[in-house]
Write an enzyme that holds these catalytic residues in place. Structure first.
Site, mmCIF file in Angstrom:
data_model
loop_
_atom_site.group_PDB
_atom_site.id
_atom_site.type_symbol
_atom_site.label_atom_id
_atom_site.label_comp_id
_atom_site.label_asym_id
_atom_site.label_seq_id
_atom_site.Cartn_x
_atom_site.Cartn_y
_atom_site.Cartn_z
ATOM 1 N N GLU A 1 19.404 -27.191 -7.619
ATOM 2 C CA GLU A 1 19.612 -26.095 -6.666
ATOM 3 C C GLU A 1 18.962 -26.539 -5.370
ATOM 4 O OE1 GLU A 1 18.827 -23.528 -4.183
ATOM 5 O OE2 GLU A 1 17.502 -22.535 -5.612
ATOM 6 N N ALA B 1 17.843 -34.096 -0.062
ATOM 7 C CA ALA B 1 17.325 -35.470 -0.044
ATOM 8 C C ALA B 1 16.502 -35.764 -1.293
ATOM 9 C CB ALA B 1 16.490 -35.690 1.217
ATOM 10 N N GLY C 1 16.557 -33.939 -4.032
ATOM 11 C CA GLY C 1 17.430 -33.716 -5.183
ATOM 12 C C GLY C 1 18.204 -34.959 -5.576
ATOM 13 N N GLY D 1 14.991 -27.629 -4.485
ATOM 14 C CA GLY D 1 14.395 -28.210 -3.289
ATOM 15 C C GLY D 1 15.454 -28.703 -2.332
ATOM 16 N N SER D 2 15.119 -29.711 -1.569
ATOM 17 C CA SER D 2 16.013 -30.222 -0.543
ATOM 18 C C SER D 2 17.052 -31.170 -1.135
ATOM 19 C CB SER D 2 15.219 -30.963 0.529
ATOM 20 O OG SER D 2 14.702 -32.182 -0.004
#
Length: 620
Positions: A329, A310, A312, A307-308
């Site tokens: 990732e 932020a 993560g 994901g993003s």
């Protein structure tokens, strides 16, 4: 300054020019693989016999009308000006699911709580305790059964993925089905070899010992998946997770939860078909609360988040409280570089695929196109002509759409607001907008979530779009002045992301030299994203793109506890503690005895080694 040849020889025949070329390619590759695999010929013969003698059933999975037919959804769409909301205040505890291309209501999925997540994990844990005792052959049979179902239901899987995410069926086939089939094939062929004990050298002091690393299941693996590829993202870590002996409790995105029910039924039916507990695989649906609960759940042994950056960071923070390992990732800003000696006729199709597949909603999608000055003007002209031909609309034959389109819908309405802000910023700062640049409200796209295929040139590092992740159907073209490799490298590496990259050049060595200097976890030369179809390679990035790997040998082993084992090499010959250092330690002899050990084993001088032997005799 580059020293590459400005001209490029006429291209040879393409692999796809004729069926005979394809057949020749298959033969050559097959012979090469036989040679490469010759070191494991006994294993592969046994595997071939297993495949020939073990029949694979074709399982039956019930489908709803909405899943089984392009026009199977009968609900009325939202109004043209009414935005999709996955939450309904009148139905708390549920996620509302919509088709982003038509804004038709698909159904609702439970927004799970921490208690729900724990309950699923308890069931998975019980199932995993039995599953961990299965053989690799039994695990392969389950995966082969899933593979057979996929091969017989390609259209169904593509339809369901298209319905939930808005992508066209070809993009679903390439990004969802093809990659999943190759994942299963690779894991089934090589997974057992990759997870065999790894024997290690012991050194002269421990020569009587045998040392190895064994790869044992963690227990429960918890992937948290994004919304861009609902089928592949849901099943990707299930394939490797259960092959490694784990249970998998995965959370799907709240934006593509509807399709997860069908995909979950496929895996569970394959397990049941062979007498295994279907609770081994569980699907979590919900919002942030469900994801946080999965991270905090004591029964979960490892988290894989895609994901993003932020989110993560929040996942990493949550896992740190429980000292739980994570693989992150986190997306990218992938560059595609065209050197001044490329054949534009051959490479322009690649940039089209890189920028517009799945409407640009790809973690390894091309978000920065670096074109050397020598071919810049011609590239812009050719690319503009191609982008303007792209057709956009509903990806399924329903509600008057004929599905004869190249680009589908965007999964999230809010993402289009971000894209618009980045495009507007670039234009305000001097970029040239060639086409697109706004939401698509044409008759073919009326009422859905569509953003026009867009092309910008003259993009510079001063623009937000150069640095911020875009995740949309926009080609951003950057000129590399003076065909300068060093300047290109500087601009590419200025990004805070580092996932994938690709470099195209007539001089392959020059392209490879540049590619090796790019700060990214993956790089392809004169190709795009082919590394993901080589499932023996690890997938992942660096910098803001995260860390850790999935896929490949590294990815499969990452789903296991690496346990170091030391045993006696020769029966009856074992390690003993010399009397002078046994408790109570001999104060006069213990230290000099140990020092003589050091001299014997580690001093490079032959004379000092001999003195060490004498000392051991003296003090021992």
């Amino acid at each position: 300054m580059s020293s590459g040849n400005e001209s490029c020889p006429a291209p040879g025949p393409s692999l796809w020019d004729s069926p005979w070329m394809i057949l020749a390619h298959v033969v050559v590759v097959s012979l090469a693989l036989l040679y490469i695999q010759s070191t494991h010929w006994v294993y592969h013969i046994a595997l071939w016999i297993e495949y020939v003698t073990t029949p694979v059933p074709l399982i039956q999975v019930e489908m709803t009308d909405a899943e089984a037919k392009d026009d199977g959804v009968t609900s009325e769409p939202l109004g043209a000006d009414e935005a999709i909301s996955i939450l309904d205040p009148n139905k708390p505890g549920f996620i509302q699911c919509y088709d982003p291309a038509t804004k038709q209501h698909l159904g609702e999925m439970k927004a799970m709580t921490a208690a729900d997540v724990h309950e699923l994990c308890v069931k998975a844990k019980l199932a995993q305790e039995k599953w961990a005792k299965t053989t690799f052959a039994e695990r392969r049979l389950v995966l082969r059964t899933i593979q057979k179902y996929i091969c017989h239901h390609v259209q169904d899987i593509c339809r369901v993925a298209s319905r939930d995410s808005g992508k066209v069926k070809v993009d679903a086939l390439l990004g969802e089905v093809l990659t999943t089939c190759e994942k299963i094939r690779t894991i089934n062929e090589w997974g057992e070899l990759w997870l065999q004990p790894s024997y290690r050298p012991t050194g002269p002091m421990m020569v009587h010992k045998s040392a190895r690393v064994e790869y044992v299941p963690f227990g429960i693996i918890a992937p948290i998946a994004p919304w861009n590829y609902p089928f592949h993202n849901a099943i990707n870590h299930i394939i490797s997770g259960i092959f490694a002996g784990n249970a998998v409790v995965g959370k799907v995105s709240e934006h593509t939860s509807w399709s997860s029910s069908y995909f979950d039924r496929i895996v569970k039916q394959a397990l049941k078909e062979h007498g295994h507990d279907p609770n081994l695989v569980q699907t979590v649906t919900g919002l942030g609360e469900a994801g946080a609960a999965l991270v905090a759940e004591p029964l979960v042994d490892k988290i894989i988040f895609t994901g993003s950056p932020a989110i993560g960071k929040k996942v990493m923070e949550g896992a740190s409280k429980h000292l739980k390992p994570v693989i992150l990732e986190l997306g990218g800003k992938d560059p595609m570089v065209f050197m001044n000696d490329v054949d534009l006729k051959q490479v322009v199709p690649w940039v089209m695929r890189g920028c517009f597949q799945n409407c640009g909603q790809n973690c390894v999608g091309v978000e920065r196109v670096f074109v050397y000055e020598g071919v810049y003007d011609e590239f812009v002209a050719q690319a503009e002509a191609r982008v303007k031909t792209l057709r956009q609309g509903g990806p399924l034959e329903c509600r008057g759409n004929d599905a004869d389109v190249d680009c589908g819908a965007m999964v999230m309405d809010g993402q289009m607001d971000l894209i618009q802000a980045l495009v507007d910023d670039a234009v305000a700062k001097g970029a040239k907008l060639h086409c697109g640049g706004k939401r698509n409200v044409s008759d073919a796209c009326k009422g859905g979530q569509f953003y026009e295929p867009t092309m910008l040139s003259g993009v510079t590092p001063a623009m937000r779009i150069f640095q911020e992740e875009l995740f949309g159907p926009v080609m951003t073209v950057i000129k590399v002045p003076d065909n300068d490799d060093a300047e290109c490298l500087k601009m590419v590496n200025s990004s805070c992301f580092g996932l994938g990259s690709s470099v195209y050049g007539g001089d392959a060595e020059r392209a490879l030299k540049l590619g090796r200097q790019l700060k990214s976890g993956m790089c392809t030369i004169n190709d795009f994203a082919s590394n993901y179809l080589v499932q023996a390679l690890p997938f992942g990035g660096c910098k803001e793109s995260g860390f850790g790997r999935f896929a490949g040998i590294e990815g499969l082993k990452a789903l296991c506890l690496e346990r170091a084992i030391v045993t006696d090499r020769i029966p009856g010959v074992n390690t003993t503690i010399p009397p002078v250092i046994d408790y109570p330690i001999d104060k006069q002899k213990g230290l000099p005895f140990c020092e003589c050990l050091i001299q014997l084993f580690y001093n490079e001088s032959i004379v000092d080694k001999i003195k060490g032997i004498g000392g051991l005799i003296k003090y021992g």
